[in-house]
Design a protein around this motif. Structure first.
Motif, PDB file in Angstrom:
ATOM      1  N   UNK A   6     -22.625 -25.472  23.833  1.00 23.00           N
ATOM      2  CA  UNK A   6     -22.861 -24.102  23.463  1.00 23.00           C
ATOM      3  C   UNK A   6     -21.957 -23.287  22.443  1.00 23.00           C
ATOM      4  N   UNK A   7     -20.670 -23.993  22.489  1.00 28.91           N
ATOM      5  CA  UNK A   7     -19.593 -23.341  21.779  1.00 28.91           C
ATOM      6  C   UNK A   7     -19.987 -23.980  20.355  1.00 28.91           C
ATOM      7  N   UNK A   8     -20.186 -25.145  20.150  1.00 34.03           N
ATOM      8  CA  UNK A   8     -20.587 -25.655  18.747  1.00 34.03           C
ATOM      9  C   UNK A   8     -21.889 -25.195  18.117  1.00 34.03           C
ATOM     10  N   UNK A   9     -22.855 -24.950  18.825  1.00 31.65           N
ATOM     11  CA  UNK A   9     -24.169 -24.726  18.292  1.00 31.65           C
ATOM     12  C   UNK A   9     -24.421 -23.221  18.252  1.00 31.65           C
ATOM     13  N   UNK A  10     -23.713 -22.400  19.020  1.00 31.61           N
ATOM     14  CA  UNK A  10     -24.038 -20.927  18.868  1.00 31.61           C
ATOM     15  C   UNK A  10     -23.485 -20.361  17.518  1.00 31.61           C
ATOM     16  N   UNK A  11     -24.447 -19.622  16.689  1.00 28.29           N
ATOM     17  CA  UNK A  11     -23.850 -19.227  15.493  1.00 28.29           C
ATOM     18  C   UNK A  11     -23.284 -17.713  15.477  1.00 28.29           C
ATOM     19  N   UNK A  12     -22.115 -17.627  14.668  1.00 30.94           N
ATOM     20  CA  UNK A  12     -21.677 -16.257  14.678  1.00 30.94           C
ATOM     21  C   UNK A  12     -22.687 -15.230  14.455  1.00 30.94           C
ATOM     22  N   UNK A  13     -22.761 -14.137  15.103  1.00 29.77           N
ATOM     23  CA  UNK A  13     -23.687 -13.249  14.696  1.00 29.77           C
ATOM     24  C   UNK A  13     -23.084 -11.954  14.633  1.00 29.77           C
ATOM     25  N   UNK A  14     -23.438 -11.564  13.368  1.00 28.16           N
ATOM     26  CA  UNK A  14     -22.771 -10.304  13.001  1.00 28.16           C
ATOM     27  C   UNK A  14     -23.746  -9.078  13.328  1.00 28.16           C
ATOM     28  N   UNK A  15     -23.489  -7.931  13.202  1.00 29.10           N
ATOM     29  CA  UNK A  15     -24.376  -6.858  13.576  1.00 29.10           C
ATOM     30  C   UNK A  15     -25.675  -6.995  12.664  1.00 29.10           C
ATOM     31  N   UNK A  16     -27.080  -6.886  13.270  1.00 34.31           N
ATOM     32  CA  UNK A  16     -28.206  -6.935  12.563  1.00 34.31           C
ATOM     33  C   UNK A  16     -28.670  -5.543  11.686  1.00 34.31           C
TER      34      UNK A  16
END
Length: 119
Positions: free
Chosen positions: A47-57
């Motif tokens: 989960x740590x390596x596969x979750x993309x960093x998501x900025x505000x949409x």
């Protein structure tokens, strides 16, 4: 008076030669606990390596600014009340500090500042 008697008939157990015996529950715990811990660690790492960093949409709101040359004796508070009189000066001062990356509230004459204009 009480009398304590001991029976010499029972053979004494030699504790050094007895084998360790695991019960079914003990074997399950001995094998199952490391498997569960490894599986949860693998799940967390994946989960740590596969979750993309998501900025505000949402698109950020652009701040309209005015470039001002600071005159002698002017303060950030004075500039905030002059260029955005309808807004709370504390909020405007905080925006001025953030927009211009000011580390101190001391202004120099001739310094160029971006001042947020009224919204």
């Amino acid at each position: 008076m009480s009398v304590i008697t001991t029976h010499q008939d029972s053979p004494a157990r030699d504790t050094s030669s007895t084998k360790l015996r695991l019960t079914r529950r003990g074997r399950l715990l001995l094998v199952g606990l490391p498997i569960v811990l490894l599986a949860s660690a693998a799940l967390m790492l994946s989960g740590f390596f596969n979750s993309p960093a998501k900025a505000s949409s949402e698109h950020g709101e652009l701040t309209q600014t005015v470039s001002v040359s600071v005159a002698s004796g002017e303060t950030i508070w004075h500039l905030a009340t002059e260029f955005a009189p309808e807004r709370d000066p504390r909020d405007v001062v905080a925006e001025i500090v953030e927009l211009n990356s000011l580390s101190t509230s001391v202004l120099q004459a001739g310094q160029q500042l971006d001042i947020p204009s009224g919204r």
